[in-house]
Write an enzyme that holds these catalytic residues in place. Structure first.
Site, short mmCIF file in Angstrom:
data_model
loop_
_atom_site.label_atom_id
_atom_site.label_comp_id
_atom_site.label_asym_id
_atom_site.label_seq_id
_atom_site.Cartn_x
_atom_site.Cartn_y
_atom_site.Cartn_z
CD GLU A 1 -2.52 0.96 2.87
OE1 GLU A 1 -2.19 0.06 3.67
OE2 GLU A 1 -3.44 1.76 3.10
CE LYS A 48 -7.10 0.87 3.77
NZ LYS A 48 -5.89 1.32 4.48
CB CYS A 81 -4.17 -2.21 4.41
SG CYS A 81 -3.25 -2.34 5.95
C1 ACM Z 1 -4.05 0.13 7.18
O1 ACM Z 1 -5.16 0.00 6.66
N1 ACM Z 1 -3.06 0.73 6.53
C2 ACM Z 1 -3.77 -0.40 8.51
#
Ligand code: ACM
Length: 263
Positions: free
Chosen positions: A38, A109, A144
């Site tokens: 990420e 995301k 993530c």
């Molecule tokens: C995250 O979502 N970077 C912990």
């Protein structure tokens, strides 16, 4: 088909040196899919939207051009976490760069972690799977903190994913209790590309936990990294093996679902 995950420590704000390192990996790793963490090009902990705006770009940016060339010339799919700019909105995204650039796209995301909610916009495109015909591969992506929501992996699996790429900047160690279950319950491969190192930018230390892993569709670990080293981990996968969701003559994990009883 060989896939690889690159675990490293991006330097905050130094796109040039992060990119240089990543280009070398993308060139030298002989795999069909290469997954970076990420926000791998920029680092993670932006102070505010103003700072983020100085680093964000879109998928057609010159910054990604060498990755596009490598994907195209070496027949590789490259997945890279980056801050995506669209108008005045910024997304915590993954660029999916294919050998045939007409498939190139971004996953944004869905579940924003901690202070991300103050600077990034939430996914506005939903979950999707790209079928890449030349590899006969169905690639899904989550990022993530999406791991905390079993609906993310389930949705991608129901949409036909053979493998989920999960670029990450994980700051907990509990994720690897859940991640193998996501692989097992959906019968999919799952590749977690986590970063290492620390960032101290907003008055607190964020420690990223490495330990990247590639899981098989039965939840077992095919390859894993240590907590804090820069490393490439790789595994051979057989995407077609994930597509029959029956595990005996009478049971199938998708058609046995009783969705009328689920919320
Ligand atoms: C995250 O979502 N970077 C912990």
């Amino acid at each position: 088909m060989k896939i690889s995950v690159v675990q490293f420590c991006p330097i905050f704000g130094d796109i040039e040196s992060n990119k240089k390192k990543m280009i070398q990996y993308a060139q030298n790793i002989d795999s069909s899919i290469i997954i970076f963490p990420e926000l791998a090009l920029t680092g993670y902990d932006f102070k505010n939207k103003e700072e983020l705006s100085q680093y964000a770009f879109d998928i057609n940016s010159e910054i990604l051009s060498e990755f596009r060339d490598i994907a195209n010339n070496s027949d590789k799919i490259i997945v890279i976490g980056f801050p995506e700019k669209e108008g005045n909105n910024y997304f915590n995204s993954a660029a999916l760069i294919f050998p045939d650039e007409k498939f190139n796209t971004t996953y944004r995301k869905t579940h924003l972690f901690y202070r991300e909610r103050f600077i990034f916009a939430e996914n506005n495109k939903g979950f999707f799977v790209v079928h890449y015909p030349d590899f006969d591969l169905n690639l899904g992506t989550m990022i993530c903190y999406d791991w905390r929501f079993p609906e993310a992996a389930r949705t991608l699996a129901l949409k036909g994913a053979d493998i989920i790429a999960c670029p990450s900047n994980l700051v907990t160690t509990v994720w690897d209790i859940s991640m193998p279950s996501r692989a097992l319950e959906n019968k999919i491969y799952l590749a977690v590309a986590n970063r290492t190192g620390t960032e101290n930018r907003n008055g607190e230390n964020l420690i990223f936990n490495g330990s990247s892993k590639i899981y098989s569709y039965n939840g077992t670990i095919l390859s894993q990294a240590n907590y804090d080293n820069e490393i490439v981990i790789s595994a051979d996968i057989e995407p077609k093996q994930t597509r029959n969701k029956s595990f005996n003559e009478f049971n199938n994990i998708f058609t046995d679902r009783r969705i009328q009883f689920y919320l």
